[in-house]
Design a protein around this motif. Structure first.
Motif, PDB file in Angstrom:
ATOM      1  N   UNK A  36      66.066  46.033  39.978  1.00 18.29           N
ATOM      2  CA  UNK A  36      65.520  46.417  41.280  1.00 18.29           C
ATOM      3  C   UNK A  36      66.000  45.390  42.303  1.00 18.29           C
ATOM      4  N   UNK A  37      67.003  45.759  43.082  1.00 17.36           N
ATOM      5  CA  UNK A  37      67.640  44.787  43.965  1.00 17.36           C
ATOM      6  C   UNK A  37      66.800  44.444  45.180  1.00 17.36           C
ATOM      7  N   UNK A  38      65.742  45.216  45.446  1.00 13.84           N
ATOM      8  CA  UNK A  38      64.817  44.857  46.518  1.00 13.84           C
ATOM      9  C   UNK A  38      63.783  43.832  46.045  1.00 13.84           C
ATOM     10  N   UNK A  39      63.580  43.772  44.758  1.00 13.17           N
ATOM     11  CA  UNK A  39      62.594  42.840  44.190  1.00 13.17           C
ATOM     12  C   UNK A  39      63.240  41.542  43.715  1.00 13.17           C
ATOM     13  N   UNK A  40      64.473  41.627  43.189  1.00 14.72           N
ATOM     14  CA  UNK A  40      65.110  40.479  42.548  1.00 14.72           C
ATOM     15  C   UNK A  40      66.416  40.089  43.228  1.00 14.72           C
ATOM     16  N   UNK A  41      66.699  38.805  43.198  1.00 15.01           N
ATOM     17  CA  UNK A  41      68.042  38.290  43.422  1.00 15.01           C
ATOM     18  C   UNK A  41      68.460  37.647  42.099  1.00 15.01           C
ATOM     19  N   UNK A  42      69.473  38.208  41.471  1.00 15.79           N
ATOM     20  CA  UNK A  42      69.898  37.741  40.149  1.00 15.79           C
ATOM     21  C   UNK A  42      71.302  37.158  40.232  1.00 15.79           C
ATOM     22  N   UNK A  43      71.463  35.983  39.666  1.00 13.30           N
ATOM     23  CA  UNK A  43      72.764  35.325  39.592  1.00 13.30           C
ATOM     24  C   UNK A  43      73.136  35.185  38.121  1.00 13.30           C
ATOM     25  N   UNK A  44      74.322  35.660  37.786  1.00  8.60           N
ATOM     26  CA  UNK A  44      74.819  35.637  36.413  1.00  8.60           C
ATOM     27  C   UNK A  44      75.945  34.611  36.359  1.00  8.60           C
ATOM     28  N   UNK A  45      75.669  33.458  35.753  1.00 12.60           N
ATOM     29  CA  UNK A  45      76.591  32.322  35.789  1.00 12.60           C
ATOM     30  C   UNK A  45      77.579  32.358  34.629  1.00 12.60           C
ATOM     31  N   UNK A  46      78.727  31.723  34.843  1.00 13.19           N
ATOM     32  CA  UNK A  46      79.717  31.511  33.790  1.00 13.19           C
ATOM     33  C   UNK A  46      79.865  30.020  33.541  1.00 13.19           C
ATOM     34  N   UNK A  47      79.772  29.599  32.278  1.00  8.39           N
ATOM     35  CA  UNK A  47      79.977  28.195  31.928  1.00  8.39           C
ATOM     36  C   UNK A  47      81.450  27.807  32.081  1.00  8.39           C
ATOM     37  N   UNK A  48      81.699  26.524  32.055  1.00  3.35           N
ATOM     38  CA  UNK A  48      83.075  26.029  32.058  1.00  3.35           C
ATOM     39  C   UNK A  48      83.843  26.637  30.877  1.00  3.35           C
ATOM     40  N   UNK A  49      85.012  27.182  31.181  1.00  4.16           N
ATOM     41  CA  UNK A  49      85.843  27.779  30.139  1.00  4.16           C
ATOM     42  C   UNK A  49      85.581  29.252  29.906  1.00  4.16           C
ATOM     43  N   UNK A  50      84.697  29.856  30.714  1.00  2.00           N
ATOM     44  CA  UNK A  50      84.335  31.266  30.545  1.00  2.00           C
ATOM     45  C   UNK A  50      84.459  32.017  31.871  1.00  2.00           C
ATOM     46  N   UNK A  51      84.891  33.262  31.805  1.00  2.00           N
ATOM     47  CA  UNK A  51      84.829  34.167  32.944  1.00  2.00           C
ATOM     48  C   UNK A  51      85.337  33.560  34.234  1.00  2.00           C
ATOM     49  N   UNK A  52      84.504  33.581  35.271  1.00  2.00           N
ATOM     50  CA  UNK A  52      84.898  33.075  36.578  1.00  2.00           C
ATOM     51  C   UNK A  52      84.980  31.546  36.630  1.00  2.00           C
ATOM     52  N   UNK A  53      84.562  30.872  35.561  1.00  2.00           N
ATOM     53  CA  UNK A  53      84.725  29.412  35.449  1.00  2.00           C
ATOM     54  C   UNK A  53      85.777  29.068  34.396  1.00  2.00           C
ATOM     55  N   UNK A  54      86.629  30.035  34.080  1.00  2.00           N
ATOM     56  CA  UNK A  54      87.622  29.867  33.018  1.00  2.00           C
ATOM     57  C   UNK A  54      88.541  28.673  33.257  1.00  2.00           C
ATOM     58  N   UNK A  55      88.768  28.339  34.530  1.00  2.00           N
ATOM     59  CA  UNK A  55      89.701  27.271  34.890  1.00  2.00           C
ATOM     60  C   UNK A  55      89.077  25.885  34.811  1.00  2.00           C
ATOM     61  N   UNK A  56      87.774  25.813  34.583  1.00  2.00           N
ATOM     62  CA  UNK A  56      87.075  24.531  34.569  1.00  2.00           C
ATOM     63  C   UNK A  56      86.964  23.999  33.151  1.00  2.00           C
ATOM     64  N   UNK A  57      87.326  22.730  32.962  1.00  2.00           N
ATOM     65  CA  UNK A  57      87.105  22.108  31.657  1.00  2.00           C
ATOM     66  C   UNK A  57      85.979  21.085  31.774  1.00  2.00           C
ATOM     67  N   UNK A  58      85.649  20.454  30.668  1.00  2.00           N
ATOM     68  CA  UNK A  58      84.550  19.496  30.674  1.00  2.00           C
ATOM     69  C   UNK A  58      84.324  18.952  29.291  1.00  2.00           C
ATOM     70  N   UNK A  59      83.126  18.425  29.062  1.00  2.00           N
ATOM     71  CA  UNK A  59      82.833  17.932  27.715  1.00  2.00           C
ATOM     72  C   UNK A  59      82.144  18.993  26.861  1.00  2.00           C
ATOM     73  N   UNK A  60      81.849  20.145  27.461  1.00  3.89           N
ATOM     74  CA  UNK A  60      81.303  21.304  26.743  1.00  3.89           C
ATOM     75  C   UNK A  60      80.035  20.950  25.959  1.00  3.89           C
ATOM     76  N   UNK A  61      79.113  20.313  26.629  1.00  3.37           N
ATOM     77  CA  UNK A  61      77.849  19.928  26.009  1.00  3.37           C
ATOM     78  C   UNK A  61      76.704  20.738  26.617  1.00  3.37           C
TER      79      UNK A  61
END
Length: 255
Positions: A36-61
């Motif tokens: 229900x987009x009138x009730x919720x604002x939902x953000x679907x995140x991507x971790x480093x190394x995945x999806x829209x954060x595919x280009x980001x590296x890190x210590x993966x902890x």
């Protein structure tokens, strides 16, 4: 640096969704039409190394993901929100609640890895590592996780999606994180209400595991079991999963 994410809705109840080890944020895609987009604002995140954060590296902890999500909330100018985490994301949710308790209005842990981690035997470690490189092993892993019930085409689809949205370095790094991290001594301090959603056919962290971990490690916790689901209820039983999530959100609304 801000994690990549997909946003839906414009409502006052805010929620961040965190994915698991083998998927990016699109694991939640079957839920998108139900929101229900009138009730919720939902953000679907991507971790480093995945999806829209595919280009980001890190210590993966686990701690790094938690810090990244806290920074994402700051970027969004959110001081209070619900956080939902699938599989490994359930452990991350708890770490965030330990680091920034005021941020987490409530939590939803979906077929989650416990705060104590999920140590593997030497044989299982070898199998899981083989799934990082070998499609046959990854398909077999999906079969086990979903209760050995589904069409080969579904398992092949899940395997192909993993290969498209992740890096090998991230898969190996995060595998070491969810198998080797133990934050169980920290989580008893969590005050936020946590809903734990288990899948009856989950081949890794089913209801029995939840009862022996989450229900003992947390004090403000509720367990719901989806009878028709394995480890991937967003794919297997999206309506049942979303109904459980929405009931929790309405009962713990902050707006």
């Amino acid at each position: 640096m801000t994690l990549g994410y997909h946003s839906l809705g414009h409502g006052p109840e805010k929620i961040i969704f965190l994915h698991g080890w083998l998927s990016d944020h699109l694991v939640y895609e079957p839920l998108f039409p139900l929101l229900d987009q009138d009730r919720y604002t939902a953000v679907f995140a991507d971790y480093r190394g995945y999806g829209q954060s595919n280009h980001l590296d890190g210590d993966y902890s686990i701690a790094e993901i938690a810090r990244d999500v806290i920074e994402l909330a700051k970027h969004l100018k959110w001081s209070h929100c619900h956080i939902a985490g699938h599989s490994m994301g359930g452990m991350v949710l708890q770490k965030i609640a330990c680091l920034t308790p005021n941020l987490v209005a409530s939590g939803i842990a979906i077929t989650p890895v416990p705060a104590s981690g999920l140590p593997l035997t030497a044989q299982l470690t070898s199998f899981f590592k083989s799934a990082i490189e070998d499609d046959g092993a990854l398909t077999e892993l999906y079969d086990v996780l979903t209760g050995k019930r589904y069409s080969g085409s579904f398992l092949t689809y899940m395997t192909g999606r993993t290969r498209r949205v992740t890096t090998r370095a991230a898969l190996l790094g995060y595998m070491n994180a969810w198998t080797g991290t133990d934050i169980s001594a920290e989580v008893a301090a969590i005050e936020s209400k946590i809903l734990v959603i288990a899948g009856r056919f989950d081949g890794a962290v089913g209801p029995d595991v939840m009862e022996q971990t989450y229900l003992k490690q947390l004090h403000n916790v509720e367990l719901v079991t989806i009878e028709g689901a394995g480890h991937y209820p967003a794919q297997e039983t999206p309506v049942e999963l979303f109904t459980a999530i929405e009931q929790h959100l309405k009962a713990n609304a902050f707006s």
